[in-house]
Design an enzyme around this catalytic site. Structure first.
Site, PDB file in Angstrom:
ATOM      1  CE  LYS A 173      14.223  33.520 -36.764  1.00  0.00           C
ATOM      2  NZ  LYS A 173      15.369  33.343 -35.828  1.00  0.00           N
ATOM      3  CG  ASP A 174      18.950  30.667 -38.031  1.00  0.00           C
ATOM      4  OD1 ASP A 174      19.255  32.020 -37.864  1.00  0.00           O
ATOM      5  OD2 ASP A 174      18.406  30.172 -37.415  1.00  0.00           O
TER       6      ASP A 174
ATOM      7  CG  HIS B 185      12.710  28.595 -29.092  1.00  0.00           C
ATOM      8  ND1 HIS B 185      12.612  28.116 -30.355  1.00  0.00           N
ATOM      9  CD2 HIS B 185      13.814  29.507 -29.450  1.00  0.00           C
ATOM     10  CE1 HIS B 185      13.613  28.747 -31.222  1.00  0.00           C
ATOM     11  NE2 HIS B 185      14.380  29.628 -30.820  1.00  0.00           N
TER      12      HIS B 185
ATOM     13  CG  HIS C 228      16.324  25.674 -30.214  1.00  0.00           C
ATOM     14  ND1 HIS C 228      15.814  26.622 -29.552  1.00  0.00           N
ATOM     15  CD2 HIS C 228      17.349  26.052 -30.898  1.00  0.00           C
ATOM     16  CE1 HIS C 228      16.642  27.689 -29.860  1.00  0.00           C
ATOM     17  NE2 HIS C 228      17.418  27.348 -30.680  1.00  0.00           N
TER      18      HIS C 228
END
Ligand code: AMP
Length: 280
Positions: free
Chosen positions: A149-150, A34, A37
Site C-alpha cells: 500500500k505504501d 485494520h 495490518h
C-alpha cells in the site's frame, strides 16, 4: 502478550528470544489497526517463532500542517487485535522514549524519497527511515513486514537495508481492500459518507489503467492520462499526483517494462489517500 514502552526492556526481550534460537518477525505500524495490518501480522506469525508489533505515531514523519494530532489512536482496541492474532510483544513507546533530550540524528537517502509522496511531504521519508532504523536496532528481528500500500516506503526501506547493511529481510505484502476496492487505511476514518462513497475512484482509475496495459498499452503518458481522466470524473477528487515510475528507482519512465509502480495520491475532500499497482 507483552506490552512495553521501554527501549531497554524490549531490546532485552528480543535478544533473549534470539539467544534461545527463535526467529523474530517485526511489523512496524502507527496503530489503529485494520485488516491490512492484520495481514502483515498473520504473515509474520506464519514465518517466525515470535512476532513483535510496534505501535508508534511517529512525529518525525509528519509535516507541520499534517494530521499528527488528529491521527486516530486506540491502544486498547489494538492490543485486543494483536492478542487475538497471536502477537508476542507490542512495543508502544512515548515520543520522549524515542526522541530523548538533544535528539538530532536522522537517516535519509538521495533520489528515492524525492518524487511521489516525497514531493508533497518533504520530511516524511526522512522520518520514516529514521524511525524504522531505530525500530530495527531496538528489535533486531530476522524479518520485517511492510505493505505494498505504501509502495514508495517499501522501495525506500528495501534500499536502506541494502545500502546500510541492516541484517534483516524485508517482506512486502499485498494491499488489503474494502469490498468495494478502497484500500484499507487508518485515514479512511476521516471520510464523510459522501466522501467514502466517492473514494472508490482511486482503485477504479487504477483498474482502468491495468485493463489498458493488459490490452497492450505500453506508453506511460497514456496510462497516466487514463487515470487522470477517470479521477477527474469525480467531483470530490483533487489529484496530488499520478505517476508511472520504476519500482526500483522511483524515477519516471516512458515505457511500461520491467518493475513498474503506478502510484496515485488524491484528496477526497480534505483527506489525502494513496493507492497503486505494482507490475513486476
Ligand atoms: P501504518 O500504520 O499506516 O503506518 O501502516 C503500517 C504498515 O501496514 C505499513 O507497512 C503499511 O504499508 C501497511 N498497510 C497499511 N494499510 C495496508 C493495506 N490496506 N494493506 C496492506 N498493508 C497495509
Amino acid at each position: 502478550m507483552i506490552i512495553s514502552g521501554s527501549i531497554k526492556d524490549t531490546r532485552a526481550q528480543v535478544k533473549e528470544w534470539k539467544k534461545q534460537g527463535l526467529t523474530v518477525g517485526l511489523v512496524p505500524t502507527m496503530g489503529y489497526l485494520h485488516e491490512g495490518h492484520k495481514s502483515l501480522i498473520e504473515r509474520a506469525r506464519k514465518e517466525n517463532d515470535r512476532v513483535c508489533v510496534s505501535i508508534f505515531v511517529n512525529p518525525m514523519q509528519f509535516g507541520p500542517n499534517e494530521d499528527l494530532d488528529s491521527y486516530p489512536r486506540d491502544l486498547e482496541r489494538d492490543s485486543k487485535i494483536c492478542e487475538d492474532a497471536g502477537v508476542d510483544l507490542i512495543f508502544h513507546p512515548e515520543v520522549s522514549e524515542m526522541y530523548g533530550p538533544n535528539f538530532c540524528g536522522f537517516v535519509d537517502m538521495h533520489t528515492l524519497p524525492e518524487k511521489l509522496c516525497g514531493a508533497s511531504r518533504p520530511v516524511h521519508f526522512r522520518g520514516v527511515q529514521t524511525v524504522v532504523s531505530k525500530l530495527f536496532h531496538i528489535m533486531p528481528a530476522d524479518r520485517a513486514y511492510f505493505g505494498q500500500k505504501d509502495a514508495q516506503q517499501l522501495a525506500i526501506i528495501r534500499r536502506m537495508v541494502i545500502d546500510l547493511d541492516f541484517d534483516i529481510e524485508i517482506i512486502g505484502c499485498p494491499i488489503i481492500r474494502e469490498d468495494d476496492g478502497l484500500a484499507k487505511s487508518s485515514r479512511n476514518t476521516y471520510l464523510s459518507s459522501d466522501e467514502r462513497a466517492q473514494a472508490v475512484i482511486l482503485n477504479e482509475s487504477l483498474e482502468e489503467a491495468m485493463k489498458a496495459i493488459e490490452a497492450g498499452e505500453k506508453d506511460a503518458d497514456k496510462v497516466k492520462q487514463i487515470i487522470t481522466d477517470k479521477l477527474n470524473t469525480c467531483p470530490l477528487a483533487k489529484i496530488d499526483y499520478v505517476e508511472v515510475v520504476s519500482f526500483d528507482t522511483i524515477q519516471p519512465i516512458e515505457k511500461i517494462e520491467g518493475a513498474v509502480l503506478i502510484a496515485i495520491a488524491v484528496y477526497i475532500g480534505t483527506t489525502r489517500l494513496i493507492d497503486n499497482r505494482i507490475i513486476m
